[in-house]
Design a protein around this motif. Sequence first.
Motif, PDB file in Angstrom:
ATOM      1  N   LEU A 103      11.841  -1.723  -5.333  1.00 27.20           N
ATOM      2  CA  LEU A 103      10.810  -2.077  -6.308  1.00 27.20           C
ATOM      3  C   LEU A 103      11.306  -3.192  -7.226  1.00 27.20           C
ATOM      4  CD1 LEU A 103       8.015  -1.541  -7.501  1.00 27.20           C
ATOM      5  CD2 LEU A 103       9.037   0.278  -8.891  1.00 27.20           C
ATOM      6  N   ALA A 104      12.564  -3.105  -7.650  1.00 25.26           N
ATOM      7  CA  ALA A 104      13.136  -4.161  -8.491  1.00 25.26           C
ATOM      8  C   ALA A 104      13.188  -5.491  -7.739  1.00 25.26           C
ATOM      9  CB  ALA A 104      14.535  -3.757  -8.952  1.00 25.26           C
ATOM     10  N   LEU A 150       0.212  -2.245   2.455  1.00 22.50           N
ATOM     11  CA  LEU A 150       1.304  -2.594   3.352  1.00 22.50           C
ATOM     12  C   LEU A 150       2.152  -1.349   3.582  1.00 22.50           C
ATOM     13  CD1 LEU A 150       2.504  -5.903   1.627  1.00 22.50           C
ATOM     14  CD2 LEU A 150       0.958  -5.706   3.597  1.00 22.50           C
ATOM     15  N   ALA A 151       2.691  -1.235   4.770  1.00 24.65           N
ATOM     16  CA  ALA A 151       3.614  -0.144   5.081  1.00 24.65           C
ATOM     17  C   ALA A 151       4.975  -0.760   5.386  1.00 24.65           C
ATOM     18  CB  ALA A 151       3.114   0.681   6.250  1.00 24.65           C
ATOM     19  N   LEU A 152       5.909  -0.594   4.459  1.00 29.43           N
ATOM     20  CA  LEU A 152       7.250  -1.147   4.619  1.00 29.43           C
ATOM     21  C   LEU A 152       8.173  -0.085   5.188  1.00 29.43           C
ATOM     22  CD1 LEU A 152       5.897  -3.055   2.495  1.00 29.43           C
ATOM     23  CD2 LEU A 152       8.168  -3.325   1.480  1.00 29.43           C
ATOM     24  N   GLN A 153       8.968  -0.450   6.187  1.00 25.69           N
ATOM     25  CA  GLN A 153       9.999   0.439   6.713  1.00 25.69           C
ATOM     26  C   GLN A 153      11.317   0.072   6.042  1.00 25.69           C
ATOM     27  OE1 GLN A 153       9.802   3.009   9.086  1.00 25.69           O
ATOM     28  NE2 GLN A 153       7.586   2.803   8.788  1.00 25.69           N
ATOM     29  N   LEU A 154      11.863   1.015   5.283  1.00 26.91           N
ATOM     30  CA  LEU A 154      13.064   0.783   4.488  1.00 26.91           C
ATOM     31  C   LEU A 154      14.254   1.475   5.134  1.00 26.91           C
ATOM     32  CD1 LEU A 154      14.237  -0.258   1.748  1.00 26.91           C
ATOM     33  CD2 LEU A 154      13.686   1.992   0.813  1.00 26.91           C
ATOM     34  N   GLN A 155      15.350   0.728   5.328  1.00 23.39           N
ATOM     35  CA  GLN A 155      16.567   1.354   5.833  1.00 23.39           C
ATOM     36  C   GLN A 155      17.111   2.303   4.772  1.00 23.39           C
ATOM     37  OE1 GLN A 155      16.679   0.012   9.629  1.00 23.39           O
ATOM     38  NE2 GLN A 155      18.273   1.243   8.732  1.00 23.39           N
ATOM     39  N   GLU A 156      17.086   3.610   5.055  1.00 24.52           N
ATOM     40  CA  GLU A 156      17.402   4.628   4.056  1.00 24.52           C
ATOM     41  C   GLU A 156      18.799   4.482   3.483  1.00 24.52           C
ATOM     42  OE1 GLU A 156      16.871   7.878   1.570  1.00 24.52           O
ATOM     43  OE2 GLU A 156      15.416   6.774   2.749  1.00 24.52           O
ATOM     44  N   ALA A 183      11.356  -9.071  -8.603  1.00 26.00           N
ATOM     45  CA  ALA A 183      12.125 -10.315  -8.670  1.00 26.00           C
ATOM     46  C   ALA A 183      11.473 -11.421  -7.843  1.00 26.00           C
ATOM     47  CB  ALA A 183      13.558 -10.067  -8.199  1.00 26.00           C
ATOM     48  N   LEU A 184      10.727 -11.014  -6.810  1.00 23.69           N
ATOM     49  CA  LEU A 184      10.012 -12.005  -5.989  1.00 23.69           C
ATOM     50  C   LEU A 184       8.697 -12.440  -6.626  1.00 23.69           C
ATOM     51  CD1 LEU A 184      10.460 -10.504  -2.389  1.00 23.69           C
ATOM     52  CD2 LEU A 184      11.626 -12.503  -3.354  1.00 23.69           C
ATOM     53  N   GLY A 185       8.347 -11.826  -7.764  1.00 30.23           N
ATOM     54  CA  GLY A 185       7.098 -12.150  -8.438  1.00 30.23           C
ATOM     55  C   GLY A 185       5.919 -11.295  -7.998  1.00 30.23           C
ATOM     56  N   ALA A 186       6.177 -10.206  -7.260  1.00 30.79           N
ATOM     57  CA  ALA A 186       5.096  -9.342  -6.798  1.00 30.79           C
ATOM     58  C   ALA A 186       4.539  -8.525  -7.959  1.00 30.79           C
ATOM     59  CB  ALA A 186       5.602  -8.412  -5.701  1.00 30.79           C
ATOM     60  N   ARG A 187       3.216  -8.461  -8.029  1.00 30.26           N
ATOM     61  CA  ARG A 187       2.538  -7.582  -8.986  1.00 30.26           C
ATOM     62  C   ARG A 187       2.092  -6.355  -8.208  1.00 30.26           C
ATOM     63  NH1 ARG A 187      -2.107 -10.672 -11.853  1.00 30.26           N
ATOM     64  NH2 ARG A 187      -2.126  -8.731 -13.073  1.00 30.26           N
ATOM     65  N   VAL A 188       2.738  -5.240  -8.492  1.00 32.91           N
ATOM     66  CA  VAL A 188       2.587  -4.037  -7.671  1.00 32.91           C
ATOM     67  C   VAL A 188       1.552  -3.103  -8.294  1.00 32.91           C
ATOM     68  CG1 VAL A 188       3.775  -2.044  -6.686  1.00 32.91           C
ATOM     69  CG2 VAL A 188       4.972  -4.240  -6.888  1.00 32.91           C
ATOM     70  N   ARG A 189       0.505  -2.795  -7.520  1.00 29.26           N
ATOM     71  CA  ARG A 189      -0.508  -1.839  -7.974  1.00 29.26           C
ATOM     72  C   ARG A 189      -0.144  -0.409  -7.541  1.00 29.26           C
ATOM     73  NH1 ARG A 189      -5.259  -3.801  -5.689  1.00 29.26           N
ATOM     74  NH2 ARG A 189      -5.824  -4.855  -7.634  1.00 29.26           N
ATOM     75  N   MET A 190       0.378  -0.270  -6.324  1.00 32.56           N
ATOM     76  CA  MET A 190       0.765   1.049  -5.818  1.00 32.56           C
ATOM     77  C   MET A 190       2.107   0.936  -5.109  1.00 32.56           C
ATOM     78  SD  MET A 190      -1.101   3.556  -3.007  1.00 32.56           S
ATOM     79  CE  MET A 190      -0.488   2.619  -1.607  1.00 32.56           C
ATOM     80  N   PHE A 191       2.981   1.898  -5.362  1.00 33.10           N
ATOM     81  CA  PHE A 191       4.288   1.952  -4.710  1.00 33.10           C
ATOM     82  C   PHE A 191       4.554   3.421  -4.416  1.00 33.10           C
ATOM     83  CE2 PHE A 191       8.911   2.145  -4.503  1.00 33.10           C
ATOM     84  CZ  PHE A 191       9.244   1.000  -3.789  1.00 33.10           C
ATOM     85  N   ILE A 205       7.450   3.010   2.871  1.00 34.32           N
ATOM     86  CA  ILE A 205       6.964   2.752   1.520  1.00 34.32           C
ATOM     87  C   ILE A 205       5.545   2.190   1.633  1.00 34.32           C
ATOM     88  CG2 ILE A 205       7.376   1.555  -0.658  1.00 34.32           C
ATOM     89  CD1 ILE A 205       9.708   3.315   0.019  1.00 34.32           C
ATOM     90  N   HIS A 206       4.578   2.861   1.020  1.00 30.24           N
ATOM     91  CA  HIS A 206       3.202   2.366   1.004  1.00 30.24           C
ATOM     92  C   HIS A 206       3.029   1.514  -0.254  1.00 30.24           C
ATOM     93  CE1 HIS A 206       2.096   4.950   4.348  1.00 30.24           C
ATOM     94  NE2 HIS A 206       2.769   5.909   3.758  1.00 30.24           N
ATOM     95  N   LEU A 207       2.541   0.280  -0.042  1.00 30.53           N
ATOM     96  CA  LEU A 207       2.559  -0.721  -1.106  1.00 30.53           C
ATOM     97  C   LEU A 207       1.209  -1.425  -1.201  1.00 30.53           C
ATOM     98  CD1 LEU A 207       4.490  -2.337  -3.073  1.00 30.53           C
ATOM     99  CD2 LEU A 207       4.891  -3.874  -1.135  1.00 30.53           C
ATOM    100  N   GLN A 208       0.705  -1.560  -2.419  1.00 28.94           N
ATOM    101  CA  GLN A 208      -0.466  -2.407  -2.683  1.00 28.94           C
ATOM    102  C   GLN A 208      -0.057  -3.484  -3.684  1.00 28.94           C
ATOM    103  OE1 GLN A 208      -3.632   0.182  -4.036  1.00 28.94           O
ATOM    104  NE2 GLN A 208      -4.400   0.526  -1.962  1.00 28.94           N
ATOM    105  N   LEU A 209      -0.409  -4.737  -3.379  1.00 26.93           N
ATOM    106  CA  LEU A 209      -0.064  -5.866  -4.228  1.00 26.93           C
ATOM    107  C   LEU A 209      -1.326  -6.502  -4.801  1.00 26.93           C
ATOM    108  CD1 LEU A 209       2.623  -7.557  -1.957  1.00 26.93           C
ATOM    109  CD2 LEU A 209       3.025  -6.034  -3.907  1.00 26.93           C
ATOM    110  N   VAL A 210      -1.255  -6.894  -6.058  1.00 23.82           N
ATOM    111  CA  VAL A 210      -2.372  -7.606  -6.695  1.00 23.82           C
ATOM    112  C   VAL A 210      -2.411  -9.048  -6.207  1.00 23.82           C
ATOM    113  CG1 VAL A 210      -3.310  -8.396  -8.903  1.00 23.82           C
ATOM    114  CG2 VAL A 210      -2.286  -6.106  -8.723  1.00 23.82           C
TER     115      VAL A 210
END
Length: 319
Positions: A286-287, A271-277, A291-299, A240-245
């Motif tokens: 994403l949810a 960030l590059a997250l490795q997710l157990q499929e 819940a952790l308070g992350a503001r997600v620009r790209m997912f 998962i490619h992720l950008q956080l504000v």
Amino acid sequence: MSNSDPVSEKPLVDVHDLHVAYGRTHAVRGLSFTIGRGEIFGFIGPNGAGKTSTIKVLATLLKPTRGFACVSGINASINPAAVRRKIGYMPDFFGVYDDLTASEYLQFFAAAYHIPVHDRPPLIRDVLALTDLTEKHDAPVDGLSRGMKQRLSLARVLLHDPELLLLDEPASGLDPRARIEMRELLKELQSMGKTIIVSSHILHELAQFCSHIGIIEAGRMIANGSLNDIYRALSLRRTIHLQLVNASTELLASIRALPQVASVEEQSDRLALQLQEDQTAPEDLLAALHALGARVRMFQPDAMDMETAFMKLTEGKVA
């Protein structure tokens, strides 16, 4: 007392220790699997792996060297006539039907299925409508596109309302639009209660609509189950490619602590997250981030498809 029907709980297809040999060539080697009613079973493997031989046994066109294949509890080798009433077989070639229109082609097969004459016109109208060929009812068969011929062939196998559809490479040679149309048609047939076996080497397309997958190589089943079963067996991971504000050391630590996240790599702009499929879906991750308070620009999840599983499981062998 349970109201469940014991017949409906039994698998519609039961293949056990199936062997098929052509002289010294052993095409199928001890294949065993079951398919429940209403499932779409994707049969995946390279050319020469044994897919077509297995389907021909179920279609009563080939007798096994050893083992058996049953449809609705009926052995295809012992009582082929009874099995043929329950199946619709669509080979990977259309055949030659020059000088026939689409309606005449279906009339011919309706007669072959012993459908009463007075029942044929409404039935042919129905299957043409279902396969979106109503406007082509008077068109010559040899003038139809490859995609239309495939849909007409599918209309043919639906005439006698079979329980099981055996489709050998139905998307072979189709353009992208025709493949999508075929995929949506198979989904609709499943919603109508049909059980479908569809063979292909176009792996990612089968993964989009099959409830179960069987991967065959050199005549042997090397993986069999739902997509999640196969992903779990292989310990496959999705990136998962992720950008956080609001990225921070504390937030990254919380993300790394999520049980479904195997690892987090900090790259220059993301960030590059490795997710157990098998543990969670990307939308659930994403949810959890929100819940952790992350503001997600790209997912952006990388595509996870059956090519990955296929390449990890197989060695390119044929029978």
